[in-house]
Design an enzyme around this catalytic site. Sequence first.
Site, PDB file in Angstrom:
ATOM      1  N   LYS A  33      58.522  34.883  35.186  1.00 53.71           N
ATOM      2  CA  LYS A  33      57.263  35.302  34.595  1.00 53.71           C
ATOM      3  C   LYS A  33      57.200  36.814  34.373  1.00 53.71           C
ATOM      4  O   LYS A  33      56.900  37.281  33.271  1.00 53.71           O
ATOM      5  CB  LYS A  33      56.125  34.870  35.527  1.00 53.71           C
ATOM      6  CG  LYS A  33      54.774  35.316  35.106  1.00 53.71           C
ATOM      7  CD  LYS A  33      53.806  35.185  36.253  1.00 53.71           C
ATOM      8  CE  LYS A  33      54.182  36.163  37.346  1.00 53.71           C
ATOM      9  NZ  LYS A  33      53.097  36.398  38.299  1.00 53.71           N
ATOM     10  N   THR A  34      57.489  37.552  35.411  1.00 54.73           N
ATOM     11  CA  THR A  34      57.386  39.010  35.295  1.00 54.73           C
ATOM     12  C   THR A  34      58.397  39.536  34.286  1.00 54.73           C
ATOM     13  O   THR A  34      58.123  40.469  33.539  1.00 54.73           O
ATOM     14  CB  THR A  34      57.617  39.670  36.666  1.00 54.73           C
ATOM     15  OG1 THR A  34      56.784  39.016  37.621  1.00 54.73           O
ATOM     16  CG2 THR A  34      57.256  41.131  36.616  1.00 54.73           C
ATOM     17  N   ASP A 221      48.482  39.295  33.411  1.00 52.92           N
ATOM     18  CA  ASP A 221      49.326  38.636  34.402  1.00 52.92           C
ATOM     19  C   ASP A 221      48.444  37.759  35.298  1.00 52.92           C
ATOM     20  O   ASP A 221      47.269  38.062  35.482  1.00 52.92           O
ATOM     21  CB  ASP A 221      50.010  39.732  35.231  1.00 52.92           C
ATOM     22  CG  ASP A 221      51.071  39.170  36.151  1.00 52.92           C
ATOM     23  OD1 ASP A 221      51.532  38.043  35.894  1.00 52.92           O
ATOM     24  OD2 ASP A 221      51.443  39.864  37.119  1.00 52.92           O
ATOM     25  N   GLU A 222      49.000  36.711  35.863  1.00 49.54           N
ATOM     26  CA  GLU A 222      48.255  35.833  36.782  1.00 49.54           C
ATOM     27  C   GLU A 222      46.899  35.433  36.192  1.00 49.54           C
ATOM     28  O   GLU A 222      45.860  35.525  36.854  1.00 49.54           O
ATOM     29  CB  GLU A 222      48.020  36.539  38.127  1.00 49.54           C
ATOM     30  CG  GLU A 222      49.261  37.038  38.815  1.00 49.54           C
ATOM     31  CD  GLU A 222      50.003  35.965  39.598  1.00 49.54           C
ATOM     32  OE1 GLU A 222      49.707  34.755  39.376  1.00 49.54           O
ATOM     33  OE2 GLU A 222      50.877  36.312  40.402  1.00 49.54           O
ATOM     34  N   GLN A 256      49.185  27.241  40.355  1.00 51.02           N
ATOM     35  CA  GLN A 256      49.208  28.218  41.439  1.00 51.02           C
ATOM     36  C   GLN A 256      47.879  28.953  41.568  1.00 51.02           C
ATOM     37  O   GLN A 256      47.828  30.074  42.084  1.00 51.02           O
ATOM     38  CB  GLN A 256      50.342  29.219  41.230  1.00 51.02           C
ATOM     39  CG  GLN A 256      51.715  28.598  41.406  1.00 51.02           C
ATOM     40  CD  GLN A 256      52.808  29.646  41.409  1.00 51.02           C
ATOM     41  OE1 GLN A 256      52.966  30.392  42.368  1.00 51.02           O
ATOM     42  NE2 GLN A 256      53.563  29.709  40.326  1.00 51.02           N
ATOM     43  N   ARG A 608      58.277  28.416  47.524  1.00 53.55           N
ATOM     44  CA  ARG A 608      58.778  29.714  47.998  1.00 53.55           C
ATOM     45  C   ARG A 608      60.237  29.620  48.420  1.00 53.55           C
ATOM     46  O   ARG A 608      60.919  30.620  48.565  1.00 53.55           O
ATOM     47  CB  ARG A 608      57.967  30.234  49.209  1.00 53.55           C
ATOM     48  CG  ARG A 608      56.517  30.551  48.985  1.00 53.55           C
ATOM     49  CD  ARG A 608      56.274  31.406  47.806  1.00 53.55           C
ATOM     50  NE  ARG A 608      55.914  30.585  46.662  1.00 53.55           N
ATOM     51  CZ  ARG A 608      55.942  31.009  45.413  1.00 53.55           C
ATOM     52  NH1 ARG A 608      56.322  32.233  45.132  1.00 53.55           N
ATOM     53  NH2 ARG A 608      55.613  30.207  44.417  1.00 53.55           N
TER      54      ARG A 608
END
Length: 739
Positions: A33-34, A221-222, A256, A608
Site C-alpha cells: 500500500k505505502t 492513506d488509511e 482493517q 501480521r
Amino acid sequence: MSDLLANLNPEQLQAVTLPPQHALVLAGAGSGKTRVLTTRIAWLVQTGQVDPQGVLAVTFTNKAAKELLARLSAMLPLSFNRSARGMWIGTFHGLCNRLLRAHHRDAGLPQLFQILDSGDQLAAIKRLLKALNVDDEKFPPRELQHFINGQKEAGLRPHAVEAWDDYTRRRVELYIEYESQCQRESVVDFAELLLRTYELLERNEPIRKHYQQRFRHILVDEFQDTNRLQYRWLKLLADAGRDSAANLFCVGDDDQSIYRFRGADVGNMRDFEREFHVANVIRLEQNYRSHGNILDAANAIIGHNAGRLGKNLWTERGAGEPIRVFEACGDLDEARWIVDEIQSLVRDGMSRSAIALLYRSNAQSRVLEHQLFSSGISYRVYGGLRFFERQEIKHALAYLRLIANPDDDTAFSRVVNFPTRGIGARSIEALQDAARTWNSSLYAAVPHLAGKPGTVLAQFVRLVEDLRRDTAKLPLPELVDHVLDASGLRNHFRNEKEGQERLENLDELINAAANFVAEAGVQADAQDMAHALLADFLAHASLEAGEHQADAGSDAVQLMTVHSSKGLEFDAVFLSGLEEGLFPHENSILETEGLEEERRLMYVAVTRARQRLYLSFAQSRMLHGQTRYNLRSRFLEEIPEELTKWLSPPNPRTSAVRSGFGGYYQPSRGGAAKAAEPPVSRSRDLGGLRVGQLVTHAKFGQGVIVAAEGSGSDARLQINFGAAGVKWLMLAVAKLDPA
DNA sequence: TAAGGTTCTGTTTTT
DNA sequence: CAGAACCTTA
C-alpha cells in the site's frame, strides 16, 4: 522512470499510473500500500503531471507521514527534493493546524492559539462543570467529552444539534458553554481543528478557491479510518462535483477498519465510490508478507463479515507451516508456554525483535511480561505513557503555554500551585468567582482579588510576566531551559526522591525543542519570533505526543495490543487470550457492528505474521482480581481445521457453542454472578462436578460451570451456555452430564 | 496543604 | 489486582 515502475505488479502499476481521475485502491494487508502511494506521487511529479505544490497527501499518524516523506525523498532525484518541500504531507490535524495558523483571523482565532490534547480537553470540561456547579455524576465529564467530540465530528455546532430530551438539551447547553470557554482561553481541541478548518473553507470563498486550485492531487492513506467530518473536509477541498475537481486518490482496506469506536466510518469508502463516481476500484490482493496458510485463515475469518467491499488475499509463496493452536489451563500456563516457544524459536536462530506477542487489551500484558522477565528474555512493551504526556513534561509545557498565552486557564490551573506555593483550593475558588464576575480568564482576574490569596496569586502572575519578558529574545531551547529553572520545576524534582528520571525528561524537553527548531528549518535566531516559534513548538507537542514509551534498540520481543500492531509485521506472531468475552471483547459482542469490528481486529492480528502464527487461549484467567472461566473464541472456530495444528489435545470442553452466537459470560459486580468462587471447593458436594468443568444440558447445550452455591441437594450452579446465556441451575433438578 | 487511607472501576487509541 | 480518584486527617 522505468526504475520507478519496475517490479510493480499489474494492479500496483495500474494504480500508480492511473490517468487523472478519482480512484479508490482497496489495499489488502501486506499488499504494498505505502509503496503504491509513494510511487504514485513520485510518478505524478516526475512525469510533470503536477507540481510538488499541487500535491496534498493526508495520513492518520505522524509516523505514517514521516515514512511517506522519507520514502518519497528516496525515490525522487535530489533536484526534486528541494521542491518536495512544496508538497503538503501530514496528518489531518497537522494540516488543519497549518491552515488555521495561516488564516487565523479569518478563522476567528488569535495567532497563538493553543491546542488541547484529549487529556487537556477532559480537564477543561471538568473545570467547566465545576464552575457551572453541574453535578458530574449526572453529567460525567468523559461522557460529555465524547458527546461534544461526536457532535463536532458530525459537523454540528450546538444550535444545529437536535435535542429531543431534557438530558440532551442540557448537554447542548454545556456544549455552548464549553465553546465559549475555549474561545475565551484561545484554545482549540482536536475535533475543533478539523471543524474550524472545514467551516473556514466552506464560508470563505477566496480561501477555498485558492486551495482548491492549488491542490490538484489529493492522496489519502488509511481511508477506512476517516470520520464523517474528515470526509466532508476532503470533499470540500477536492471541490467535489465540479469538472475542475482535484483528483482524490484514496487508499484503504475496509477489512482493517478497527477504529469505529472513535468515530471512523467505513461507510466513507462506499460513499466515496458513489459520490465521486469512481470508475474502477483497484484491488491489491497479492500479499508479499505471509505464507498461504496464514492468508487462508485470514480470508476465512473475515469472510464471516457481511457487507464487505470484497477482497481475497493470495500469495505466490507456499502454504508454509500450519497455524499452531494451544489451549492452556490458566493464563499463567499460557504465558509459560509462550515463553517456552519463544525460547525455542530464539534457539533456532530467530531474532527476538522478529517475534511479536499480541493481545486484545493492555491488562493482558502483565502475566506475559512477568514470565518473560523471569526467564530473562528482553522485551519491549508498546503503549505506555508517551513523552509529551508525562506529568513533568505537561507541567513544563503549561508554563510555556502561559508564556504564549496567559489566558489558557487549563495551563494556569495546572501549575498555579505546582511547585506548591501556598495557593490552595480556597484561593482558586475565589479566583474562579472573580473570573466569572469579570468574564475574564483566571490570569486576568488576579488583579481583582484582594486579601492574602490576592497577594500570593499576584506573585504567580509576576512570575509569569517575568518569564515572558526574560524569554522574549531567547532561542527556543534556551527559552525552555530558562523556564525550567525560573519556574522552580527543576528544583522541585531535584528534591524529590524519585525525581532523577523526571529531571532527565525535562532535559530531554530541551533536546526536543532543539530538534524541533532544526527540523522546522527556521532560524533559531529569529529573535523577535521567539514566542511565535514557541507556539509552533507547543502545537507540535500537542499534535505529536511522541513515541510510545519503550526502550528501543536492543533485540527484544515486541509486546503490544492488536490495535497498535496494525501496519507492522513479524516472522512469528503469538496471539494470546483467544477467549469469548476477551476477544471478541464482551462489550462489543452484543451488536453485529461491534462483533464485526472485533473480527476485523482478528483479521489484522492474523495478517501480521510472516511465517509462523500461534493462537492460544486459557480455560481460566485472572481478570480484575477474579478468576473467570471463558469459552474459547468463536474466531478460532472460523479457521478451517486443516490449516491448524493443535499443540494441546483438542478439547471439546472449551469449545464455543457452534449452534449460535451472542452468548458469553458477563460478570456483574454485586449481582448474582460470583465468578470469584474458588474453582474447587472440596467440602462441597456438587455431584462430582466442579467449577470450570464443561457440562451438557438437554435444552441449553454445552456450557462451562462458572460458579457454585450450596451443597448436596441445595447446590446451585451458575453455567455459561454460550449462545443460550448464563444461567443458575439447581443441581438436583437440572439434568447435567459431564461433557 | 499534603500525606495517607479508602473506594471505585475497569477495551481498543490518534490527533 | 492495581491505578485513579476521592476523602479524611494531621
